[in-house]
Enzyme design. Structure first.
Site, short mmCIF file in Angstrom:
data_model
loop_
_atom_site.label_atom_id
_atom_site.label_comp_id
_atom_site.label_asym_id
_atom_site.label_seq_id
_atom_site.Cartn_x
_atom_site.Cartn_y
_atom_site.Cartn_z
N GLN A 34 92.39 46.79 3.38
CA GLN A 34 91.66 47.48 4.78
C GLN A 34 90.08 46.44 4.26
OE1 GLN A 34 91.85 51.25 6.30
NE2 GLN A 34 90.49 50.55 7.50
N HIS A 66 92.09 49.24 13.54
CA HIS A 66 92.57 48.09 14.14
C HIS A 66 93.57 47.39 14.30
CE1 HIS A 66 90.59 46.71 9.88
NE2 HIS A 66 91.57 45.67 10.38
N ASN A 107 96.17 48.09 8.73
CA ASN A 107 96.05 48.54 6.99
C ASN A 107 94.82 49.98 6.36
OD1 ASN A 107 97.63 45.81 6.11
ND2 ASN A 107 95.24 45.04 6.53
P1 AMP Z 1 91.30 44.45 7.39
O1 AMP Z 1 91.77 43.36 6.21
O2 AMP Z 1 93.00 45.02 7.90
O3 AMP Z 1 90.03 45.29 7.58
O4 AMP Z 1 91.04 43.48 9.02
C1 AMP Z 1 90.07 43.08 8.97
C2 AMP Z 1 90.73 41.53 9.92
O5 AMP Z 1 88.80 41.23 10.54
C3 AMP Z 1 89.89 39.92 9.34
O6 AMP Z 1 91.71 39.84 9.27
C4 AMP Z 1 89.36 39.77 9.04
O7 AMP Z 1 89.67 37.85 8.85
C5 AMP Z 1 88.99 40.44 10.71
N1 AMP Z 1 87.13 39.74 10.55
C6 AMP Z 1 86.67 40.24 9.98
N2 AMP Z 1 85.37 39.67 10.85
C7 AMP Z 1 85.41 39.15 11.96
C8 AMP Z 1 85.05 39.01 12.91
N3 AMP Z 1 83.50 38.27 13.29
N4 AMP Z 1 85.54 38.71 13.94
C9 AMP Z 1 86.83 38.16 14.71
N5 AMP Z 1 87.46 39.47 13.10
C10 AMP Z 1 87.21 39.54 12.17
#
Ligand code: AMP
Ligand code: ZN
Length: 114
Positions: A94, A100, A87
């Site tokens: 995002q 990521h 994203n």
């Molecule tokens: P995005 O929405 O593409 O920015 O994805 C961020 C992702 O990070 C989401 O799917 C969240 O569920 C994940 N996320 C946020 N905090 C953590 C964490 N502490 N450990 C693992 N995943 C996380």
């Protein structure tokens, strides 16, 4: 490293994560809020805000993120049917501004995505 970045804190060990893999360049951990039976993230150690912030010097690193993601999908029972997502920007969903790659699998994926 960005001291305010959640994923930099995971890389530093300041925040725990359920790690699948790490090496000198990248780390992978299970997503805390899985959107499929198997959902993990692959990130570079280097802080890059997102695909739109990449420089040409990052091409090899992000290529490695993709290769390691596919390898980990095979090794963690996802097999050959998986979805990868980057994203970029709030409008695209995002929420963490450290680049990521999502790897999602374990169910049939639909298209178009939401
Ligand atoms: P995005 O929405 O593409 O920015 O994805 C961020 C992702 O990070 C989401 O799917 C969240 O569920 C994940 N996320 C946020 N905090 C953590 C964490 N502490 N450990 C693992 N995943 C996380
Ligand atoms: Zn970061």
């Amino acid at each position: 490293m960005d001291p305010n970045c959640l994923f930099c804190k995971i890389i530093n060990g300041d925040i725990p994560a359920s790690k699948l893999y790490e090496d000198d360049d990248v780390m992978a951990f299970w997503d805390i809020s899985p959107q499929a039976p198997k959902h993990f993230l692959v990130i570079p150690r280097k802080h890059i805000a997102g695909p739109g912030a990449m420089g040409s010097e990052d091409e090899q690193l992000i290529g490695k993120v993709l290769r390691i993601g596919a390898k980990l999908a095979r090794e963690n029972g996802i097999g050959d049917g998986f979805r990868v997502v980057f994203n970029n920007g709030a409008e695209a969903g995002q929420t963490v501004f450290h680049i990521h790659m999502h790897v999602l699998g374990g169910r049939t994926m639909t298209w178009p995505p939401g």
